[in-house]
Design a protein around this motif. Structure first.
Motif, PDB file in Angstrom:
ATOM      1  N   GLN A  64       6.106  -1.586  -5.517  1.00 34.58           N
ATOM      2  CA  GLN A  64       4.729  -1.026  -5.608  1.00 34.58           C
ATOM      3  C   GLN A  64       4.004  -1.182  -6.986  1.00 34.58           C
ATOM      4  O   GLN A  64       2.663  -1.337  -7.135  1.00 34.58           O
ATOM      5  CB  GLN A  64       4.905   0.588  -5.141  1.00 34.58           C
ATOM      6  N   TYR A  68       0.717  -2.940  -7.464  1.00 36.60           N
ATOM      7  CA  TYR A  68      -0.671  -2.507  -8.103  1.00 36.60           C
ATOM      8  C   TYR A  68      -1.250  -3.328  -9.102  1.00 36.60           C
ATOM      9  O   TYR A  68      -2.315  -3.485  -9.227  1.00 36.60           O
ATOM     10  CB  TYR A  68      -0.020  -1.088  -8.742  1.00 36.60           C
ATOM     11  N   PHE A 190       1.461   5.820  -6.407  1.00 32.54           N
ATOM     12  CA  PHE A 190       2.798   5.768  -6.138  1.00 32.54           C
ATOM     13  C   PHE A 190       3.598   6.593  -5.167  1.00 32.54           C
ATOM     14  O   PHE A 190       3.180   7.872  -5.559  1.00 32.54           O
ATOM     15  CB  PHE A 190       3.864   5.199  -7.369  1.00 32.54           C
TER      16      PHE A 190
END
Length: 198
Positions: A64, A68, A190
Motif C-alpha cells: 500500500q 501510494y 492505509f
C-alpha cells in the motif's frame, strides 16, 4: 523531483504508515472510541470475534505504501518489510507487539535514497465493548519509531517527529469477521489487515 521535497514527502508518508501500523484498533486519546465493527451489532459477537491472537500482513501494508507513492508521482522503486507485528486480545486486555522494519528506495536526480523505519516495542491496555464500539483505557504506549536515511550512500538523519498520539489514540474503523480483521485510522490512507493465528 528535488531531493529535499522527496525526503519530506517520504517522511510524511512514513508518519502515516506509523499511524496505520502502530495504533491499536479504535483507541481514543481521551479513553473513548468512535470506531464501529462491521461484523455484528451485538456486543458479545464483537468481543468474541476480537478475542484471540492476530498477525499483521506487513507485506500488504508495504505494498500500500509503494502504491501510494507511485500514484502521487514519487519515484519509488521498491518498498520492503522485515519482521512481524502481532495483536493479542483476551477478555480484558489488548497487547500490540511490533518488531518490523519497512524499507523504501527511491531514485531522484541520479541518486538513490533509502529510508528504513523500525517500529519496535509493546503497547498494552484494557478494552471493553459498548454496543458496536471498542473502548480503551489505561493504555501504555511502548512503541518506538526510528528512521535511518541515506542519500547517495551517505547518512542524512536517523529520526523524525511523529504526531503525539501515534500509537496512543487515533480513532479507527474496525471490521472483524471470523479469522480476518481490518483496522484503518481516520488520519491514514492505509488499512491494516490482520489474520487470526490463535
Amino acid at each position: 523531483m528535488p531531493q529535499r521535497h522527496l525526503l519530506t514527502s517520504t517522511l510524511a508518508a512514513f508518519s502515516l504508515l506509523a499511524l496505520a501500523a502502530c495504533t491499536v484498533p479504535g483507541s481514543g486519546d481521551d479513553g473513548t472510541d468512535t470506531s464501529t465493527d462491521g461484523s455484528s451489532g451485538a456486543s458479545g459477537d464483537v468481543a468474541s470475534c476480537l478475542e484471540g491472537n492476530w498477525s499483521l500482513d506487513t507485506a500488504d501494508l508495504a505494498g500500500q505504501l509503494q502504491a501510494y507513492f507511485v500514484e502521487n508521482g514519487t519515484p519509488v522503486t521498491s518498498t520492503t518489510q522485515d519482521g512481524a507485528v502481532t495483536l493479542d486480545v483476551d477478555a480484558d486486555t489488548m497487547t500490540f507487539e511490533s518488531g518490523v522494519t519497512f524499507t523504501m528506495t527511491a531514485v531522484t536526480e541520479g541518486l538513490t535514497m533509502v529510508i528504513a523505519q523500525d517500529q519496535a516495542g509493546i503497547s498494552t491496555g484494557a478494552w471493553t465493548v459498548e454496543g458496536d464500539d471498542v473502548v480503551f483505557s489505561d493504555w501504555d504506549n511502548g512503541i518506538t519509531i526510528t528512521n535511518t536515511i541515506t542519500i547517495g550512500g551517505e547518512s542524512v538523519g536517523d529520526s523524525m517527529e511523529l504526531p503525539a498520539d501515534t500509537g496512543a489514540g487515533v480513532p479507527m474503523t474496525v471490521n472483524c469477521d471470523g479469522d480476518t480483521l481490518t483496522t484503518k485510522p481516520d488520519e491514514s490512507p492505509f488499512t491494516s489487515r490482520w489474520s487470526r493465528i490463535g
